[in-house]
Design a protein around this motif. Structure first.
Motif, mmCIF file in Angstrom:
data_model
loop_
_atom_site.group_PDB
_atom_site.id
_atom_site.type_symbol
_atom_site.label_atom_id
_atom_site.label_comp_id
_atom_site.label_asym_id
_atom_site.label_seq_id
_atom_site.Cartn_x
_atom_site.Cartn_y
_atom_site.Cartn_z
ATOM 1 N N PRO A 167 57.452 33.968 71.236
ATOM 2 C CA PRO A 167 56.973 32.667 70.780
ATOM 3 C C PRO A 167 55.490 32.653 70.467
ATOM 4 N N GLY A 168 54.736 33.633 71.026
ATOM 5 C CA GLY A 168 53.312 33.671 70.758
ATOM 6 C C GLY A 168 52.981 33.855 69.293
ATOM 7 N N LEU A 169 53.828 34.553 68.536
ATOM 8 C CA LEU A 169 53.570 34.774 67.119
ATOM 9 C C LEU A 169 53.709 33.480 66.331
ATOM 10 N N ALA A 170 54.756 32.710 66.614
ATOM 11 C CA ALA A 170 55.031 31.494 65.849
ATOM 12 C C ALA A 170 54.168 30.324 66.269
ATOM 13 N N TYR B 238 50.041 32.667 64.425
ATOM 14 C CA TYR B 238 50.102 32.161 63.055
ATOM 15 C C TYR B 238 49.424 30.797 62.922
ATOM 16 N N PRO B 239 49.609 29.858 63.875
ATOM 17 C CA PRO B 239 48.843 28.608 63.789
ATOM 18 C C PRO B 239 47.331 28.833 63.801
ATOM 19 N N GLN B 240 46.872 29.812 64.593
ATOM 20 C CA GLN B 240 45.446 30.125 64.589
ATOM 21 C C GLN B 240 45.020 30.653 63.223
ATOM 22 N N ALA B 241 45.870 31.474 62.618
ATOM 23 C CA ALA B 241 45.540 31.996 61.292
ATOM 24 C C ALA B 241 45.452 30.880 60.262
ATOM 25 N N MET B 242 46.290 29.857 60.406
ATOM 26 C CA MET B 242 46.256 28.745 59.462
ATOM 27 C C MET B 242 44.922 28.005 59.493
ATOM 28 N N THR B 243 44.283 27.971 60.681
ATOM 29 C CA THR B 243 43.000 27.273 60.791
ATOM 30 C C THR B 243 41.891 27.995 60.043
ATOM 31 N N MET B 244 42.081 29.253 59.703
ATOM 32 C CA MET B 244 41.069 30.032 58.997
ATOM 33 C C MET B 244 41.167 29.868 57.488
ATOM 34 N N SER C 152 49.878 24.961 57.275
ATOM 35 C CA SER C 152 50.546 24.830 58.569
ATOM 36 C C SER C 152 51.843 24.038 58.432
ATOM 37 N N PHE C 153 51.788 22.950 57.665
ATOM 38 C CA PHE C 153 52.993 22.146 57.458
ATOM 39 C C PHE C 153 54.071 22.963 56.752
ATOM 40 N N LEU C 154 53.711 23.731 55.736
ATOM 41 C CA LEU C 154 54.689 24.552 55.016
ATOM 42 C C LEU C 154 55.319 25.581 55.946
ATOM 43 N N PHE C 155 54.494 26.222 56.776
ATOM 44 C CA PHE C 155 55.000 27.256 57.675
ATOM 45 C C PHE C 155 56.012 26.680 58.661
ATOM 46 N N PHE C 156 55.678 25.576 59.283
ATOM 47 C CA PHE C 156 56.583 25.015 60.290
ATOM 48 C C PHE C 156 57.790 24.324 59.644
ATOM 49 N N PHE C 157 57.639 23.859 58.429
ATOM 50 C CA PHE C 157 58.809 23.323 57.740
ATOM 51 C C PHE C 157 59.783 24.442 57.403
ATOM 52 N N MET C 158 59.259 25.622 57.067
ATOM 53 C CA MET C 158 60.120 26.776 56.827
ATOM 54 C C MET C 158 60.852 27.163 58.109
ATOM 55 N N LEU C 159 60.138 27.188 59.238
ATOM 56 C CA LEU C 159 60.790 27.499 60.513
ATOM 57 C C LEU C 159 61.853 26.464 60.858
#
Length: 615
Positions: free
Chosen positions: A341-344, A348-354, A362-369
């Motif tokens: 779960p650390g990756l998702a 990845y959320p930390q990477a989105m902040t960059m 971030s919204f697109l990534f979690f909507f895909m999940l």
């Protein structure tokens, strides 16, 4: 998703001439040759590039594809769910019971993961992501904000071993509030925001399966295809980032020493089972709604090859972003990459902040999940509902919507423990034991029963009735030897090299480990329990009862009388026609290619009966 795709790939089976049938057979062989060459290209590419992906494709070829085709064949031939399909050999009905138990346990914690995704999805609807900076009430002194470091133009490498990212503290201290629990024996209070997300996720699942495959099948057209659009967008954005090549290089760098680790092979097998839905009953369930002559041979290669390509693309999309994070933080890629779960929910959320427009990505990534998670959850729920309603059709089929609601409410209540402050410990326990060795035992038993008890010749003949040709030597070799032997070896090695569960630095107590092992063993115990029940329902001596219970039941065979041939003729309750071929002739006005297949099957069975009588 693969189980859902098998329901999407429908084929209109019309009449065809014998010459057309031979062309179809030639097309099937060409499809197999092309697909096999593609797999060889993939294999050699991975052998030269990322050695850690080699076990995945080996397990796919030995276990994934053959068992995928076997489950589709069983479901389509009988039009029955994972419980009723054991009319093929009532002695082993416990295998179906074990499958339902495994799927129920997985569905409980899988929907909790969807609840986490919903939580992050709603949190992304803001101009500034809440896990972007330190300084919040949930942050500690160990929190390290990379934005501050970049603003200070720090050119020296950062030692992040003793620091915590804002996204990690947001996940553990705010979302989970895990500091309120001392361990699995102290769950703490219910996190009501997570509880509401879990309730919402179960509501979405129920509304989508309300009318069975008629409703879930339509939803899957969106949930199974839209993630590809988002994945391509994330991939394009990822590979255009500075430092992306560092992550891709790490993704493709050979690590041949990992091939000697049993854990890698076991994880590869479990990944195949999870991504393709093998062993979970979803393939059986969706295939049971197919027409009798649906081309599942073609569907098998389309779905498995598409699944493999998707896995590779997802790897490039993820590791390109991890390479960018490595470049930004000045640390190696292996220090920012995490499993589980650390990756998702952390990396990845930390990477989105960059990234610029971070809330959008971030919204697109979690909507895909979310769409991917709902796909799998639909398959789990359809498996449970279809299996039980097939057992009690007269009582439950007219009330399928109400029964589905009861199942969803029951699983929601059982999942409330996962919404507590110590819920992550219970989720890890369920994840490690609910579908581990129990799933392996169920799949191994299925292979052995179909090939040894029911008989390989009979099973191939059934496929011949549906598709007009018999499976080749590749499938027969895998079903008879390679698949069960490989899974048996992995199962034994996994037991010998058993390692207790853990979450971070937390070690699970002995009673929790015993509870987890009991969950896995319970699904295996369903098999001997089903044997006892089946034997008690027969008459005669013990050996006579075992023999009678191991034979196919009278109702086993195609669901429609017009599709029955040979030994399946007039075995349905209330059957009037001596030969289903006459039904075809009245319906189509002549003999079609599939009727020619039926004649061939009848002739083969008559020849075998004559040979047996001579012996």
């Amino acid at each position: 998703p693969a189980a859902s795709w098998s329901g999407v790939l429908q084929d209109s089976a019309g009449s065809a001439s014998p010459s057309q049938l031979s062309k179809e057979r030639l097309g099937f062989r060409c499809l197999f040759c092309i697909t096999f060459k593609i797999y060889l290209i993939f294999f050699f590419f991975l052998l030269l590039a990322g050695a850690f992906l080699v076990p995945y494709f080996i397990m796919l070829a030995i276990c994934g594809i053959p068992i995928f085709f076997m489950e589709l064949s069983l479901g389509q031939f009988s039009s029955l769910g994972p419980l009723a399909v054991w009319k093929i050999s009532p002695l082993f009905k416990g295998v179906g019971m074990g499958t339902i138990l495994i799927v129920s346990l997985v569905a409980i914690y899988y929907n909790m993961i969807i609840a986490y995704v919903l939580f992050y999805l709603f949190a992304s609807l803001t101009s500034d992501l809440p896990w972007q900076h330190c300084g919040n009430w949930w942050n500690t002194e160990l929190c390290l904000d990379h934005h501050v470091l970049r603003a200070g133009n720090s050119s020296l490498p950062i030692n992040i071993s003793n620091t915590v990212s804002p996204s990690e503290e947001y996940w553990s201290r705010y979302v989970l509030h895990i500091q309120g629990s001392s361990g699995i024996g102290d769950p703490g209070r219910i996190r009501w925001n997570l509880c509401l997300c879990l309730l919402l996720s179960w509501t979405i699942v129920y509304l989508c399966i309300l009318k069975g495959v008629k409703s879930s099948g339509k939803v899957v057209y969106f949930t199974a295809t839209f993630p590809y659009l988002i994945l391509v967008m994330l991939l394009i954005r990822g590979v255009t980032l500075e430092g992306a090549w560092k992550g891709i290089q790490f993704y493709l760098t050979p690590q041949f020493d990992h091939l000697l680790s049993s854990k890698v092979w076991i994880e590869a097998a479990l990944q195949i089972f999870y991504s393709l839905g093998v062993g979970f009953g979803g393939l059986l369930t969706f295939a049971s709604y197919n027409t009798f002559h649906q081309n599942i041979y073609r569907d098998t290669f389309i779905v498995t090859l598409g699944n493999a390509i998707t896995s590779i693309l997802a790897g490039f999309a993820i590791f390109s972003v991890l390479g960018y994070m490595s470049q930004e933080l000045g640390v190696p890629v292996n220090q920012v990459a995490k499993a589980g779960p650390g990756l998702a929910f952390v990396v990845y959320p930390q990477a989105m902040t960059m990234l610029p427009l971070s809330p959008f990505w971030s919204f697109l990534f979690f909507f895909m999940l979310l769409t991917l998670g709902l796909d799998s959850q639909f398959a789990f729920m359809e498996t449970i509902v279809t299996a039980v309603t097939d057992e009690f059709p007269y009582y439950l089929r007219p009330k399928k919507a109400s029964f589905s609601a009861v199942i969803c409410i029951a699983l929601f209540l059982m999942g409330l423990i996962l919404t507590t402050e110590g819920g992550m410990y219970w989720l890890v326990l369920l994840d490690d034991y609910s579908a581990g060795f129990g799933l392996m035992v169920v799949v191994i038993t299925t292979c052995l029963v179909v090939t040894r008890v029911y008989g390989m010749k009979r099973f191939c003949r059934d496929i011949h009735m549906m598709l007009g040709f018999k499976p080749g030597s590749y499938f027969r070799a895998c079903w008879m030897v390679l698949s069960p032997a490989t899974m048996m070896a992995l199962l034994v090695y996994n037991i010998v090299k058993y390692q207790p569960s853990e979450y971070g630095n937390y070690q699970f107590p002995t009673w929790a480990e015993a509870l987890g092992i009991l969950m896995g063993v319970l699904s295996c115990l369903m098999i001997p329990l089903g044997m006892v029940v089946a034997v008690l329902q027969e008459e005669g001596t013990l050996w006579e009862r075992v023999q009678q219970a191991s034979r196919p039941a009278m109702g086993w065979g195609p669901a429609l009388e017009e599709n029955r041939s040979g030994a399946y003729v007039a075995s349905l309750a209330g059957s009037q026609s001596p030969k289903p071929l006459m039904v075809h002739m009245r319906k189509y006005g002549g003999i079609t290619s599939y009727e020619n297949t039926a004649i061939e099957v009848d002739r083969e069975m008559e020849e075998e009966e004559e040979e047996e009588s001579m012996i």
